[in-house]
Design a protein around this motif. Structure first.
Motif, mmCIF file in Angstrom:
data_model
loop_
_atom_site.group_PDB
_atom_site.id
_atom_site.type_symbol
_atom_site.label_atom_id
_atom_site.label_comp_id
_atom_site.label_asym_id
_atom_site.label_seq_id
_atom_site.Cartn_x
_atom_site.Cartn_y
_atom_site.Cartn_z
ATOM 1 N N ASN A 153 0.871 -1.181 0.000
ATOM 2 C CA ASN A 153 0.000 0.000 0.000
ATOM 3 C C ASN A 153 0.903 1.225 0.000
ATOM 4 O O ASN A 153 1.187 1.811 1.032
ATOM 5 N N ALA A 154 1.326 1.602 -1.193
ATOM 6 C CA ALA A 154 2.388 2.597 -1.279
ATOM 7 C C ALA A 154 1.903 3.992 -1.590
ATOM 8 O O ALA A 154 2.689 4.927 -1.544
ATOM 9 N N ALA A 155 0.641 4.158 -1.942
ATOM 10 C CA ALA A 155 0.332 5.438 -2.581
ATOM 11 C C ALA A 155 -1.007 6.009 -2.152
ATOM 12 O O ALA A 155 -1.942 5.300 -1.785
ATOM 13 N N ARG A 156 -1.034 7.335 -2.235
ATOM 14 C CA ARG A 156 -2.279 8.097 -2.278
ATOM 15 C C ARG A 156 -2.226 8.951 -3.531
ATOM 16 O O ARG A 156 -1.177 9.461 -3.896
ATOM 17 N N SER A 157 -3.352 9.074 -4.164
ATOM 18 C CA SER A 157 -3.398 9.878 -5.382
ATOM 19 C C SER A 157 -4.724 10.615 -5.441
ATOM 20 O O SER A 157 -5.682 10.269 -4.744
ATOM 21 N N GLU A 158 -4.759 11.627 -6.283
ATOM 22 C CA GLU A 158 -5.997 12.331 -6.534
ATOM 23 C C GLU A 158 -6.103 12.622 -8.025
ATOM 24 O O GLU A 158 -5.089 12.739 -8.727
ATOM 25 N N ALA A 159 -7.326 12.714 -8.480
ATOM 26 C CA ALA A 159 -7.563 12.987 -9.895
ATOM 27 C C ALA A 159 -8.777 13.884 -10.032
ATOM 28 O O ALA A 159 -9.732 13.792 -9.256
ATOM 29 N N TYR A 160 -8.707 14.770 -11.005
ATOM 30 C CA TYR A 160 -9.871 15.567 -11.364
ATOM 31 C C TYR A 160 -9.849 15.779 -12.864
ATOM 32 O O TYR A 160 -8.801 15.665 -13.514
ATOM 33 N N GLY A 161 -11.006 16.067 -13.416
ATOM 34 C CA GLY A 161 -11.058 16.237 -14.855
ATOM 35 C C GLY A 161 -12.451 16.503 -15.356
ATOM 36 O O GLY A 161 -13.425 16.594 -14.584
ATOM 37 N N VAL A 162 -12.550 16.629 -16.651
ATOM 38 C CA VAL A 162 -13.810 16.890 -17.343
ATOM 39 C C VAL A 162 -13.893 15.982 -18.557
ATOM 40 O O VAL A 162 -12.901 15.785 -19.267
ATOM 41 N N GLU A 163 -15.076 15.423 -18.783
ATOM 42 C CA GLU A 163 -15.334 14.582 -19.948
ATOM 43 C C GLU A 163 -16.545 15.132 -20.699
ATOM 44 O O GLU A 163 -17.581 15.432 -20.086
ATOM 45 N N VAL A 164 -16.398 15.276 -22.005
ATOM 46 C CA VAL A 164 -17.485 15.763 -22.849
ATOM 47 C C VAL A 164 -17.699 14.765 -23.973
ATOM 48 O O VAL A 164 -16.759 14.442 -24.715
ATOM 49 N N GLU A 165 -18.905 14.255 -24.083
ATOM 50 C CA GLU A 165 -19.298 13.408 -25.203
ATOM 51 C C GLU A 165 -20.426 14.101 -25.963
ATOM 52 O O GLU A 165 -21.317 14.703 -25.356
ATOM 53 N N LEU A 177 -7.771 14.929 -17.960
ATOM 54 C CA LEU A 177 -7.522 14.166 -16.744
ATOM 55 C C LEU A 177 -6.236 14.639 -16.090
ATOM 56 O O LEU A 177 -5.182 14.661 -16.733
ATOM 57 N N HIS A 178 -6.341 15.020 -14.826
ATOM 58 C CA HIS A 178 -5.159 15.363 -14.029
ATOM 59 C C HIS A 178 -5.122 14.384 -12.861
ATOM 60 O O HIS A 178 -5.862 14.514 -11.891
ATOM 61 N N SER A 179 -4.266 13.370 -12.969
ATOM 62 C CA SER A 179 -4.200 12.302 -11.978
ATOM 63 C C SER A 179 -2.767 12.169 -11.486
ATOM 64 O O SER A 179 -1.877 11.773 -12.249
ATOM 65 N N THR A 180 -2.522 12.516 -10.225
ATOM 66 C CA THR A 180 -1.165 12.519 -9.679
ATOM 67 C C THR A 180 -1.138 11.912 -8.283
ATOM 68 O O THR A 180 -2.151 11.853 -7.582
#
Length: 782
Positions: free
Chosen positions: A604-616, A634-637
């Protein structure tokens, strides 16, 4: 502090743009509603993402649907091609594992035992093993892709999302089709056919088959044989009984077989360049095996083409899987439907590859004396799974509810052997990571919605999960004086035979608002859970006090707001999301002082966060022209992750302390997380004079740079690329006969689906997406 501030500003900016888009689209909706209905698409897409039939534009979750016609016209035969049709999904592949990622969350382990973060279902029945997700897509009604945590609508947990394959079902009328594809430059033959209809009163049936025979995309320069060829056979049979108007029994049998030389890792570059030319002879041991001299005096070499191999043995990809599923549906009343879904699936795979990716014949270590060792990799995996799901659906004018109970019993047996001769097991020096994992899962879930008015609906859901896993390991390492020994013999202590269980409750809440016809605005909050587990064979027990090999569950919390608009000539779906992942399960390679000088550890090595927008969107200004498209940001780090890089040469120095060489990976991108994804699919239909038609279509797919390692090493990455597909479809009058002339990857882009740093061979390898292919598909339906 400044970094936190900039990150917060970026998130706020993205969400602000999303809110503006959500606010602007209702005005577009009113304008579109006033437009003429002459261009409205007749084929409305109906999905069952929320366990009841709904229009795609009326589902308040992020879901994309790919229809059977779209799959056929784009010649989509495998799950890896979905990333060119659906936003925010990426496909990776290494060691015979499918690695689906959605919104930056996916599977990082390359050893059996870790659940996929993106669940795959066939008609609602889960395919639990990642390797079994590589099967063929054929005779489908549609594919539904749900983004974000799933657990209150489906039987299995999923932190990243879910892909549900909806197969074509039997019909009252006799219907079917036959298609034949002939392609090149590698001779590619695909035959597919299906037939279904009424067998007797109250009894329906359908049978479908697909066979693929394709020459290789590359060759083994040593043996001269094709690699990455295809020899596949898939079959599915449905038998449906309708004893009464309220009872439906659907029995399904599936079979898939592969026997070819596909999926082996190809050489990219050496792990430690320059070690043979520097001033320190102690570094020579870090050279890749393909850089060394064989015992016969010949110089080893790698392949001269990235799609080729130059190995002493051809790869083996031998997989067989079959499944039996029984679905019983009872309409207890006009408002209540009860369903039982029982499924048994068996998967057997034998996978072999020459791990050093070169012509190296073996070497003698100081510990082995004259005994030679090499990096040939043998990995059989055998899995059996049984699942049972009981479901109740309540559907009234204002109340809609799904209530379910789920049980899964799974057993995985796996071998991982690395050595000179792992095919006949005569090599006295080799690595063995063998073991079994026994999985038992119980879960109860519910998802309900209530319409407060014609405009407002509230939703709530919850899932209680109990998971138990038992690991039985049988690992060991050989040496020169004594030959091969299991750790239990060498250390005088028992091997791992341990069990652990976990419990979890994952809730969800949502709100729907319909300001006018054709417009849906929604907000969702949910939590997701992926069970704690252990990789089979990955941890060597060195003492009785060593901690248990299990890692804790992976958990995600997600927020999403969205808008769906269904107009006369224009449809659009917009979703903005933010999610955090805690206790991410990552498999990391670390050095050890004894042969083979490395081991793999799940942590269990990580914590991450992501935010973004999707348009179809879908725009159809005329009956002739249609434009389908999607854009995803997508901004996932990582926000908290410290690990030592296996490509840091300092780790292998005498007396090196890995803890002193930890790197702070905060701010690094997560795996398989392109910042931008764009898909555009225009089509134009030309009516022919004889009553038929010709449709011109293309598909444009762009993915920005994505890393295959959490260390964001450019050597294990795929740079941004554009992939172009095109096809010309002729439809004969009456729509029975079709001829489709197609080309995929028109510019012949070299795209890596995955990369891996192989410690045993000191080289970096990767797997590749297909090169340019083209052909013609002739079809007839009745």
């Amino acid at each position: 502090m400044s970094q936190i501030t900039r990150s917060s500003v970026r998130r706020a900016a993205v969400l602000s743009v999303s809110v503006l888009a959500l606010a602007a689209l209702p005005s577009v909706a009113m304008a579109q509603t006033a437009a003429a209905d002459t261009a409205k698409d007749d084929g409305e897409i109906v999905v069952t993402a929320q366990k009841r039939e709904q229009s795609l534009s009326d589902v308040s979750v992020s879901v994309s649907a790919v229809t059977a016609d779209k799959l056929a016209s784009t010649n989509t035969a495998g799950i890896e091609a979905l990333q060119n049709l659906v936003p925010s999904i990426s496909f990776g592949n290494d060691f015979n594992f499918a690695k689906l990622f959605i919104r930056g969350i996916g599977l990082s382990s390359s050893l059996p035992g870790v659940d996929p973060s993106v669940a795959l279902y066939v008609d609602g029945a889960v395919v639990s093993l990642a390797q079994a997700q590589l099967g063929s897509l054929f005779d489908l009604e549609r594919v539904e892709v749900l983004r974000g945590p799933q657990g209150t609508l489906y039987g299995r947990n999923a932190t990243g999302g879910a892909v549900n394959l909806i197969t074509a079902k039997p019909t009252e009328e006799t219907r079917g089709y036959a298609r034949l594809t002939v392609g090149g430059p590698q001779l590619n033959l695909i035959g597919e056919a299906a037939i279904g209809g009424k067998i007797a009163e109250g009894v329906l049936g359908r049978f479908a088959v697909r066979a693929i025979r394709r020459d290789g995309y590359g060759i083994n320069e040593v043996t001269g044989n094709d690699i990455d060829n295809a020899r596949q056979l898939s079959m599915r049979a449905h038998l449906e009984f309708k004893p009464t108007e309220t009872v439906d029994i659907l029995l399904t049998g599936e079979y898939h077989r592969e026997d070819d030389r596909a999926l082996a890792i190809k050489f990219r570059e050496v792990s430690f360049p320059g070690v043979l030319t520097d001033a320190n002879p102690a570094n020579d041991g870090l050279s890749a095996l393909g850089q060394r001299t064989n015992l016969d005096g010949s110089q080893a070499r790698f392949s001269t083409n990235p799609r080729n191999l130059a190995t002493n043995f051809d790869p083996i990809n031998n997989r067989t899987q079959y499944a039996f599923t029984g679905a019983i549906t009872v309409e207890a009343s006009d408002a209540v439907t009860l369903k039982s879904l029982t499924s048994y699936r068996k998967f057997d795979a034998i996978f072999f590859q020459d791990f050093d990716m070169s012509t190296y014949l073996g070497y003698a270590l100081a510990q082995t004396g004259p005994i030679r060792s090499s990096a040939n990799h043998w990995q059989p995996v055998f899995e059996n799974q049984f699942s049972q799901e009981l479901q109740g659906n309540v559907d009234t004018d204002r109340f809609h509810g799904v209530f379910g109970l789920f049980y899964l019993d799974e057993r995985i047996n796996a071998e991982n052997h690395i050595g000179l001769d792992v095919l006949t097991n005569t090599d006295p020096f080799r690595i063995q990571f063998d073991g079994s994992l026994y999985v038992k899962t119980w879960a109860a879930y519910a998802n309900v919605s209530y319409e407060l008015s014609d405009q407002f609906t509230i939703k709530a859901g919850g899932r209680y999960s109990w998971e138990k896993r038992r690991l039985v390991n049988n690992t060991g390492i050989g040496d020169g004086p004594t030959g091969f020994l299991l750790d239990s013999v060498r250390l005088g202590i028992p091997m791992w035979d341990v069990a652990k269980s976990w419990r979890d409750f994952s809730p969800s809440l949502g709100l729907e608002y319909r300001p006018t016809d054709g417009v849906l605005i929604y907000a969702n909050w949910s939590r997701g859970f992926k069970s704690g587990t252990a990789e089979i064979g990955s941890t060597r027990r060195t003492s009785l006090t060593q901690p248990l090999p299990f890692v804790d569950p992976e958990k995600v919390e997600a927020y999403e707001i969205g808008l769906k608009f269904n107009g006369a000539t224009f449809d659009a779906n917009v979703a903005a999301f933010f999610q955090t992942l805690k206790n991410g399960q990552f498999s990391l390679t670390r050095p050890i002082p004894a042969p083979p000088f490395f081991t793999s550890t799940l942590t269990n090595a990580a914590r991450s966060e992501a935010y973004g927008v999707e348009v179809e969107m879908r725009w159809r200004p005329t009956q002739a022209f249609t434009l389908d498209g999607s854009v995803a940001y997508l901004h996932s780090t990582f926000t908290n992750f410290r690990a030592s890089d296996p490509l840091d040469a300092r780790l292998f120095a005498p007396g090196a302390d890995p803890n002193a060489l930890l790197k702070d990976l905060s701010g690094n991108s997560t795996r398989m997380s392109p910042r931008w994804s764009v898909n555009l699919n225009p089509s134009y239909r030309i009516e022919a004079g004889n009553g038929g038609s010709v449709t011109l279509a293309s598909n444009f797919a762009y993915r920005s740079k994505q890393y295959h390692t959490e260390f964001n090493d450019d050597r294990l990455a795929q740079e941004g690329y554009i992939q172009l597909d095109a096809n010309i479809l002729y439809t004969h009058p009456g729509d029975r006969f079709t001829a489709n002339l197609w080309v995929k990857n028109l510019t012949n882009e070299l795209v890596y689906a995955g990369s891996f740093s192989i410690s045993t061979s000191r080289a970096i390898g990767g797997t590749l997406m297909p090169p340019r292919t083209y052909g013609v598909t002739l079809g007839y339906k009745f």
